[in-house]
Structure formats: C-alpha cells, structure tokens
Design an enzyme around this catalytic site. Structure first.
Site, short mmCIF file in Angstrom:
data_model
loop_
_atom_site.label_atom_id
_atom_site.label_comp_id
_atom_site.label_asym_id
_atom_site.label_seq_id
_atom_site.Cartn_x
_atom_site.Cartn_y
_atom_site.Cartn_z
N ASP A 80 0.82 -1.21 0.00
CA ASP A 80 0.00 0.00 0.00
C ASP A 80 0.86 1.27 0.00
O ASP A 80 1.52 1.56 1.00
CB ASP A 80 -0.89 -0.04 1.25
N ASP A 260 -2.26 5.72 -4.85
CA ASP A 260 -2.60 4.77 -3.80
C ASP A 260 -2.90 3.38 -4.33
O ASP A 260 -3.99 3.10 -4.81
CB ASP A 260 -3.78 5.30 -3.00
#
Ligand SMILES: *[C@@H]1O[C@H](CO)[C@@H](O)[C@H](O)[C@H]1NC(C)=O
Ligand SMILES: *[C@@H]1O[C@H](CO)[C@@H](O)[C@H](O)[C@H]1NC(C)=O
Ligand SMILES: *[C@@H]1O[C@H](CO)[C@@H](O)[C@H](O)[C@H]1NC(C)=O
Ligand SMILES: *[C@@H]1O[C@H](CO)[C@@H](O)[C@H](O)[C@H]1NC(C)=O
Ligand SMILES: *[C@@H]1O[C@H](CO)[C@@H](O)[C@H](O)[C@H]1NC(C)=O
Length: 372
Positions: A80, A260
C-alpha cells in the site's frame, strides 16, 4: 492525515458515493469468483533489484506473498503506497474476530527471530480499523531477508472491510513520517539495510496480475519515457494535478493527488466529480452513477500532471456490473469530500509508476497492457 482515508475500496468501493454498500460486496464477490488467480511472472531475480509477482482478482485486489519469521510463515499482503506501516493478523486474535480468523495468522512463538515491542497500535483506513500490538521479526520477500522490521500483530480487524478480502495483511510503502513513532518502516529499512541499490520501487498493474519492483524499474512494462514530477508533500506519495478536462470543458483545477495502490478506484474532489457527471451525462440511480455501455461514445478524462496529459479512457473508468440480473455500466470513479484526489488501481492500471524516495519524485509512463 492521508492514510486515514485511503485504501481498500474493494469491499466498500461505493460507500464514498452512496452508502449502498450491501449490493457492492455481492458484485465484488461475483466478479472475483469468475476469474481466478494469475501469476504475472515468477519470483526472484538476482542482483540489486527485487522482483515480486503480484496476483489480482479482476484488478480489484493486487497482492503478493511475503513470509515472516524463522522458520517462515507465509502471508498474502497488499503493498500500500498510501500508508507506511505493516501488519499481519495475529494468532492471538480472539475467536470472535471472524475477519482475523478467516486469514493466516502470525504466531510469534514459532519464530526464533521474533522480538517483542510492547506497544499497542490502531490503524484507521478509509474502509475500516485494525488494532493490535507491535512486534519485530525478519520479513522475507523476493529472496531478501529484512531483519528487525517492526510490524503490527492485529487482534481486531474490522469485519466489513477485511473479512472477505483475499489478502491477510498489509505492507505500507509510504515514507517515514507516516510511520509509527520510533520505527523504521518497510521501505526505509529495505534501503537502510542496502537490500536494494536505489531507494525506489515501481508498480505495474496488468490486467491479469501485476508486479512490484524494488530498487529499479522495468522498461518492458511501459512505453516511452518516464515523466518525473516532484512529490507535492514531503511526507507521502502524492503529486499535483494541474487541471482536469473532458473534451474542451475544464472540470477541475489545481489539486493534490495521492497515488494509492491500496485503493481500487479513482476518487476525485466532489466539485470535480459533479462536473464530470454533467459532462458525461451520467444518471444517478440507487447511488450508482450510470453511464452508457457504449464505450466508444464516451470521452477521455484528461488529467494534466507536470505539463503532460494523462488520459483515463472509458475502458478505464467504465465498470460493468449486474444488478437484479440487469447489466449496468457505472462510473468507477467516486467523489471524496476532501480537496484532493486518490489515484487508485484504475489509474495505476493505465500508468506505470516509479516511486523515488531519494529524489522525492514520482515517475509516470503509459503501461504496456497485455493479455486482453
Ligand atoms: C465460486 O463459484 C463456484 C460455482 O460457480 C462455487 O462452487 C465456488 O464455491 C465459488 N467460490 C467462492 C470462493 O465463492
Ligand atoms: C522461473 O523462471 C525461470 C527462468 O526465467 C525458469 O527457468 C523457471 O522454470 C521458472 N519457474 C517457474 C516455477 O515458473
Ligand atoms: C511458503 O512460501 C514458500 C515460497 O513462497 C514455499 O516454498 C513454502 O512451501 C511456503 N510454506 C508454506 C508452509 O506454505
Ligand atoms: C503457536 O506456536 C507454538 C509453538 O509452536 C504452539 O505451541 C502454539 O500451539 C501455537 N499457537 C496456536 C494458537 O496455534
Ligand atoms: C494494549 O492493549 C491491551 C488490550 O488488547 C491492554 O490490555 C494493554 O494494557 C495495552 N497495553 C498498553 C501498553 O497500552
């Protein structure tokens, strides 16, 4: 602040837009069940880069495999870019926490390289909360051993966000300022321990799987040159969007955008989103923004970044789903009630991205797309 709301729209991707959460996990599960796992390429490569194959389920969750401890305990994780901490479900999580029980769990008593930390943690993501305590152990990935990584052992995983996802835990690829106090997060530790030569990593999200490359980039995965832009805020992987247009119409102005990998969709500020619905003539029904299924009739969304246009085409932003046995085409972009964008997997599927922690910059280029 950013990590508070990024991440994991796979399970709740429409909640930002609508609150009609109930139908979405069905769609996700249905969709996910249809196509199974794929490996994009096979594991380690020697030298100064580490290559990790990523798997995907219909491009909604890209995850890879790591192991923790000595001997190794294996886990599937999301990498992430929107957060900096790493956590895995703990063997000590209570029976009542289904989301934890439903995944592989780390057992520190089984590891010779385990070291306790003693602190507790809470992580809040856009889609849910994770609570537990910190530990240290050796992480193994792509043939490298990362000693003494501080990570969270999770005792509580919020049900709706984590119970049906395929991955067990998460590895945060963000920079140090977002990390737990007095800890060295994954990327910094990887660089400090010189397991890679250059402190960069690259992300490729293909249709049937992707790849994350630590320490370099792979020219065969993109076309043309990398377009580098400085990160706009010191502490996270974000850049500045100068403006956004559709055809001749400007729908948005200057805004920050976080890149992201932990978010499936693209999120844009509410006013930009409203303008987009208008120019696309979208109908809003049951909380979905419904578009024509004729992809060819739909224009590109042109995002200007550092003097170069990065278009999203209808094949990126149109998502097909079945509701009450009817086929619908909906916008895979959701609004966010903040003044910035979140460029998730839909954007990252089209653009290869390079994250350079030394130069504090991000490189973008059109990704090569193979396999339909
Ligand atoms: C996927 O669907 C098949 C039937 O089409 C079913 O047998 C199987 O249990 C499903 N798998 C999951 C994980 O839901
Ligand atoms: C991995 O790749 C190497 C060469 O690129 C090949 O020899 C090997 O058989 C592959 N392994 C698997 C499990 O596919
Ligand atoms: C863990 O993963 C490694 C390589 O990815 C594999 O060789 C090993 O068999 C796995 N161990 C278990 C217990 O699944
Ligand atoms: C954790 O590992 C220890 C040592 O192998 C073992 O005795 C214990 O039963 C394991 N805990 C669980 C809940 O499996
Ligand atoms: C950590 O959390 C546990 C409950 O899970 C609690 O019993 C303990 O007191 C907490 N420790 C600290 C240092 O806050």
């Amino acid at each position: 602040m950013l990590r508070v709301l990024v991440f994991l729209l796979a399970a709740s991707c429409f909640t930002f837009a609508t609150g009609k959460v109930l139908k979405v996990p069905l769609y996700v599960r249905q969709k996910l069940n249809r196509s199974e796992l794929f490996f994009a390429s096979n594991s380690t490569q020697g030298g100064e880069t580490l290559k990790l194959p990523l798997q995907t389920r219909t491009n909604l969750e890209y995850y890879g495999t790591i192991s923790m401890g000595t001997p190794r305990q294996n886990f599937s994780v999301i990498f992430d870019t929107g957060s900096s901490n790493t956590w895995l479900p703990s063997i000590n999580c209570p029976k009542s926490n289904f989301a934890c029980q439903n995944h592989r769990k780390y057992n520190s008593s089984r590891s010779r390289s385990y070291k306790p930390d003693g602190r507790n943690f809470t992580m809040r993501y856009g889609s849910g909360r994770v609570v537990g305590y910190l530990s240290k152990d050796t992480m193994h990935l792509a043939g490298a051993d990362l000693t003494d990584l501080t990570f969270g052992e999770s005792l509580f995983l919020q049900h709706f966000a984590f119970s049906s996802v395929r991955f067990d835990g998460l590895v945060g690829l963000g920079l140090g300022s977002l990390a737990w106090p007095n800890t060295t997060p994954f990327l910094e530790l990887l660089c400090a321990n010189r397991l890679i030569e250059k402190c960069i990593f690259s992300v490729y999200f293909g249709r049937k799987g992707g790849e994350i490359l630590f320490g370099g980039f792979d020219r065969s995965k993109f076309e043309g040159k990398l377009h580098y832009v400085p990160i706009s805020q010191w502490d996270s992987w974000n850049l500045e969007v100068t403006k956004t247009t559709v055809g001749t119409k400007q729908i948005g102005g200057i805004s920050n955008a976080i890149l992201d990998t932990g978010t499936s969709l693209v999120l844009m500020p509410q006013d930009t989103y409203n303008n987009l619905l208008k120019v696309l003539s979208a109908k809003v029904e049951n909380g979905y923004s419904i578009l024509s299924c004729e992809r060819k009739s739909l224009p590109n969304i042109n995002i200007l970044i550092g003097g170069k246009v990065f278009p999203l085409t209808s094949s990126d932003y149109l998502m097909e789903l079945t509701l009450d046995r009817k086929k619908l085409c909906v916008l895979a972009i959701a609004p966010i009630n903040r003044g910035f964008w979140v460029l998730g997997d839909i954007f990252l599927g089209r653009y290869y991205t390079v994250y350079d922690a030394t130069e504090k910059r991000i490189g973008l280029a059109k990704a090569v797309r193979r396999g339909g």
